[in-house]
Motif scaffolding. Structure first.
Motif, PDB file in Angstrom:
ATOM      1  N   PHE A  55      45.342   6.142  58.651  1.00 36.51           N
ATOM      2  CA  PHE A  55      44.666   7.310  59.212  1.00 36.51           C
ATOM      3  C   PHE A  55      43.748   6.949  60.380  1.00 36.51           C
ATOM      4  CE2 PHE A  55      41.900   5.738  55.893  1.00 36.51           C
ATOM      5  CZ  PHE A  55      40.626   5.852  56.423  1.00 36.51           C
ATOM      6  N   VAL A  56      43.387   5.662  60.551  1.00 40.59           N
ATOM      7  CA  VAL A  56      42.529   5.270  61.676  1.00 40.59           C
ATOM      8  C   VAL A  56      43.356   4.745  62.851  1.00 40.59           C
ATOM      9  CG1 VAL A  56      40.507   4.818  60.255  1.00 40.59           C
ATOM     10  CG2 VAL A  56      42.078   2.949  60.761  1.00 40.59           C
ATOM     11  N   GLY A  57      44.683   4.894  62.762  1.00 39.06           N
ATOM     12  CA  GLY A  57      45.557   4.473  63.863  1.00 39.06           C
ATOM     13  C   GLY A  57      45.654   2.958  63.954  1.00 39.06           C
ATOM     14  N   GLY A  58      45.707   2.465  65.197  1.00 38.74           N
ATOM     15  CA  GLY A  58      45.857   1.034  65.438  1.00 38.74           C
ATOM     16  C   GLY A  58      44.686   0.204  64.950  1.00 38.74           C
ATOM     17  N   ALA A  59      43.551   0.841  64.730  1.00 42.68           N
ATOM     18  CA  ALA A  59      42.366   0.119  64.251  1.00 42.68           C
ATOM     19  C   ALA A  59      42.527  -0.304  62.795  1.00 42.68           C
ATOM     20  CB  ALA A  59      41.120   0.990  64.406  1.00 42.68           C
ATOM     21  N   ARG A  60      43.613   0.143  62.152  1.00 32.53           N
ATOM     22  CA  ARG A  60      43.805  -0.214  60.740  1.00 32.53           C
ATOM     23  C   ARG A  60      43.871  -1.718  60.543  1.00 32.53           C
ATOM     24  NH1 ARG A  60      49.422  -0.647  58.507  1.00 32.53           N
ATOM     25  NH2 ARG A  60      50.809  -0.849  60.290  1.00 32.53           N
ATOM     26  N   PHE A  61      44.399  -2.439  61.530  1.00 33.11           N
ATOM     27  CA  PHE A  61      44.494  -3.888  61.396  1.00 33.11           C
ATOM     28  C   PHE A  61      43.103  -4.536  61.469  1.00 33.11           C
ATOM     29  CE2 PHE A  61      48.673  -2.674  63.089  1.00 33.11           C
ATOM     30  CZ  PHE A  61      49.445  -3.095  62.020  1.00 33.11           C
ATOM     31  N   THR A  62      42.250  -3.996  62.320  1.00 33.10           N
ATOM     32  CA  THR A  62      40.883  -4.498  62.404  1.00 33.10           C
ATOM     33  C   THR A  62      40.142  -4.219  61.101  1.00 33.10           C
ATOM     34  OG1 THR A  62      40.870  -4.130  64.788  1.00 33.10           O
ATOM     35  CG2 THR A  62      38.728  -4.395  63.707  1.00 33.10           C
TER      36      THR A  62
END
Length: 90
Positions: A55-62
């Motif tokens: 749900f947080v987009g690409g920031a999910r990896f961070t």
């Protein structure tokens, strides 16, 4: 060769190419073979465990990496390199 039919004919004629291949052996598991990459450890954990943060987009990896760093795991294993036998070094 992109066309499957052309690939089948090339194999039938003996036109092959060398391929770098990795075999992964884990106790109690069937052997796996890979020709691209195999991830093990933190990178793999972050990849799988970050699914719940989509749900947080690409920031999910961070987000996933921060969570994993805050809760470090230890990974035990052994890595071996065995040189392949090729036509030139029988």
């Amino acid at each position: 060769i992109i066309d499957p039919t052309a690939a089948a004919f090339a194999i039938a004629k003996g036109n092959t190419r060398p391929l770098d291949l990795m075999q992964v052996t884990q106790e109690g598991q069937p052997d796996l073979f890979s020709f691209l990459s195999v991830n093990w450890g933190m990178i793999s954990d972050v990849d799988f465990e970050s699914e719940k943060y989509r749900f947080v987009g690409g920031a999910r990896f961070t987000v996933g990496a921060i969570v994993r760093i805050a809760n470090l795991r230890y990974y035990h294993g052994q890595l071996e390199y065995v040189e392949a036998i090729t036509a030139g070094n029988h």
